[in-house]
Design a protein around this motif. Structure first.
Motif, PDB file in Angstrom:
ATOM      1  N   GLY A   7      19.652  18.447  -1.003  1.00 13.77           N
ATOM      2  CA  GLY A   7      18.977  18.718   0.264  1.00 13.77           C
ATOM      3  C   GLY A   7      18.469  20.160   0.330  1.00 13.77           C
ATOM      4  N   GLY A   8      17.719  20.443   1.377  1.00 11.93           N
ATOM      5  CA  GLY A   8      17.118  21.757   1.556  1.00 11.93           C
ATOM      6  C   GLY A   8      18.121  22.898   1.512  1.00 11.93           C
ATOM      7  N   ALA A   9      19.307  22.681   2.107  1.00 15.88           N
ATOM      8  CA  ALA A   9      20.288  23.763   2.179  1.00 15.88           C
ATOM      9  C   ALA A   9      20.815  24.126   0.791  1.00 15.88           C
ATOM     10  CB  ALA A   9      21.449  23.358   3.094  1.00 15.88           C
ATOM     11  N   VAL A  36      14.737  15.776  -4.677  1.00 13.82           N
ATOM     12  CA  VAL A  36      14.924  17.076  -4.031  1.00 13.82           C
ATOM     13  C   VAL A  36      14.127  17.152  -2.724  1.00 13.82           C
ATOM     14  CG1 VAL A  36      14.866  19.572  -4.381  1.00 13.82           C
ATOM     15  CG2 VAL A  36      15.059  18.077  -6.348  1.00 13.82           C
ATOM     16  N   SER A  37      14.712  17.809  -1.726  1.00 13.13           N
ATOM     17  CA  SER A  37      14.019  18.069  -0.457  1.00 13.13           C
ATOM     18  C   SER A  37      13.285  19.401  -0.537  1.00 13.13           C
ATOM     19  CB  SER A  37      15.027  18.182   0.691  1.00 13.13           C
ATOM     20  OG  SER A  37      15.837  17.060   0.770  1.00 13.13           O
ATOM     21  N   ALA A  38      12.578  19.718   0.531  1.00 18.06           N
ATOM     22  CA  ALA A  38      11.934  21.020   0.644  1.00 18.06           C
ATOM     23  C   ALA A  38      13.010  22.091   0.763  1.00 18.06           C
ATOM     24  CB  ALA A  38      11.036  21.034   1.867  1.00 18.06           C
ATOM     25  N   ARG A 199      12.125  12.471   9.355  1.00 19.47           N
ATOM     26  CA  ARG A 199      12.860  13.699   9.065  1.00 19.47           C
ATOM     27  C   ARG A 199      14.187  13.384   8.379  1.00 19.47           C
ATOM     28  NH1 ARG A 199      11.840  18.902  10.832  1.00 19.47           N
ATOM     29  NH2 ARG A 199      13.280  19.287   9.137  1.00 19.47           N
ATOM     30  N   GLU A 200      14.554  14.212   7.478  1.00 20.43           N
ATOM     31  CA  GLU A 200      15.786  14.096   6.680  1.00 20.43           C
ATOM     32  C   GLU A 200      15.773  12.852   5.790  1.00 20.43           C
ATOM     33  OE1 GLU A 200      17.596  16.717   6.737  1.00 20.43           O
ATOM     34  OE2 GLU A 200      16.589  17.575   8.475  1.00 20.43           O
ATOM     35  N   GLY A 201      14.578  12.382   5.451  1.00 20.59           N
ATOM     36  CA  GLY A 201      14.468  11.107   4.735  1.00 20.59           C
ATOM     37  C   GLY A 201      14.743  11.142   3.237  1.00 20.59           C
TER      38      GLY A 201
END
Ligand code: ASP
Ligand code: MG
Length: 418
Positions: A7-9, A36-38, A199-201
């Motif tokens: 995730g982003g974090a 991977v997320s942004a 969001r958070e997909g």
């Protein structure tokens, strides 16, 4: 083969990406698909950019420069300045340049997806390049040619048959050759436009790939030790669940637990693939396993808090009873306005609905309802859901607060309060 999701974090800075390499290194003998997320809060920043562009406000360029600079700073912490990745990233940002050069047209959700998707396109470029630099052979994959959706922008509906066809056609052989790195959260339409899955997909993306490929498991690497009974930022004495079954996980996410995206579990449950939630700082730790026949042990109630709620009460203009026909008509209006209901309650003369406040959809819904009914609302409320509650658990959480609505079943209590 294994599916990993970061995730982003976990990839918010150069240090996070270096840590990702350490995690991946431990699994280098496996076939790996990495979703991977942004990076960090990029999606929020891109949402701001989209709004600034649509409203044509003065801060648009500043917001955009801020987003680019953030990524270039991360790149500078990982690569020599002549590395090819700098061009790859610059070329990816060009998708936004093209968009914002022109006057905005009126489909906000379409524009949103074309701009916001760049966060994942960039993050995966950086991570694939860094894996290769670290000697972990990786291939960047454009997910938009694999996860096919309809053109419901901002909430693309996955076309499963087509998606499964694309994923099973070429991915297995690619995975046999190298690690594959792809974007969470994104899909593509038949006209080659980009969609997002909500969001958070990104968790959902990982689960789609795992289900289509028959993966051994999905691991989502998090900045928490696993799934906890409550948000550790709000509660001091949380406990971690070692195991949860799929249905409990679905219920938790339905009520707003943000550890996993609500759509993630069903494809995994159908394919009987376990979902592991593990701390990315401590890859050897056990985390939480979501699987069939798990030993659900609830030593403490599960507490889920949702902020920024609206409670809307709807009554008829002539004070007639709220009938089943009214209820069906009202819920149809919610669906049409794309507002999801969190809690609802009926009385003789009014129907109350609690949902997340979203500026883009709220006024449309209110106008729509007021054309036929009378709608009044309170905003800035909090929805607390307590599952497996015992004794005073609910009272302790609500003491001294103004309660607007309260509801409980054998297992779950919900309170809307200020
Ligand atoms: N980057 C997207 C978001 O922040 C998707 C995700 O993180 O799962 O909503
Ligand atoms: Mg995110």
């Amino acid at each position: 083969m294994l599916v990993f999701k970061f995730g982003g974090a976990s990839v918010k800075d150069a240090e996070g990406i270096i840590n990702l390499i350490k995690v991946v290194e431990k699994y280098k003998s496996e076939q790996l698909l990495i979703v991977v997320s942004a990076m960090g809060k990029t999606t929020n920043a891109l949402e701001k950019l989209t709004k600034a562009y649509v409203d044509q406000t003065d801060d648009m360029q500043d917001i955009y420069e801020g987003i680019k600079q953030y990524h270039y700073d991360i790149l500078a912490g990982l690569f020599d300045s002549n590395d090819a990745v700098f061009d790859e990233v610059a070329n990816t940002f060009v998708e936004i340049d093209w968009m914002i050069e022109d006057e905005p047209h009126d489909d906000f959700d379409f524009i949103y997806d074309q701009i916001v998707s760049v966060g994942e396109l960039v993050s995966t470029r950086i991570i694939a390049a860094y894996l290769n630099k670290a000697g972990l052979k990786s291939q960047w994959l454009d997910v938009r040619g694999y996860i096919h959706t309809d053109n419901t922008y901002r909430e693309g509906v996955v076309q499963w048959d087509k998606t499964r066809g694309s994923i099973t056609l070429s991915l297995p052989s690619q995975l046999a050759r190298s690690i594959v790195v792809t974007q969470g959260f994104l899909g593509g339409t038949s006209e080659n436009f980009t969609t997002t899955l909500g969001r958070e997909g990104s968790d959902y993306t990982a689960s789609i790939f795992a289900a289509c490929l028959g993966a051994e498991s999905v691991t989502t690497w998090k900045d928490v030790p696993g799934i906890l009974n409550a948000d550790p930022k709000l509660f001091a004495d949380t406990v971690k669940f070692d195991e949860l079954n799929y249905t409990e996980a679905i219920e938790m996410t339905y009520y707003g637990a943000t550890v996993i995206h609500p759509k993630t579990i069903k494809p995994l449950q159908n394919a009987k693939i376990p979902l592991l939630v593990k701390p990315f700082n401590d890859p050897a730790a056990s985390g939480t396993v979501i699987k069939e026949n798990a030993a659900n042990v609830f030593s403490k109630p599960v507490i889920i808090i949702k902020q920024n709620q609206v409670l809307l009460s709807i009554s008829t203009k002539d004070y007639s009873f709220i009938s089943e026909d009214h209820l069906s008509d009202i819920l149809g209006r919610f669906a049409k306005s794309r507002v999801k209901v969190n809690v609802m309650q009926t009385s003789a003369l009014s129907f109350s609905v609690c949902f997340d406040y979203k500026e883009e959809y709220f006024n449309g819904l209110l106008e729509n309802l007021n054309s036929v009914y009378k709608a009044r609302y309170n905003s800035g409320l909090t929805l607390i859901t307590v599952r497996h509650y015992t004794g005073n658990a609910v009272r302790d959480l609500t003491e001294g607060k103004t309660i607007f609505l309260e509801q409980s079943s054998r297992n779950t209590a919900q309170v809307v309060l200020k």
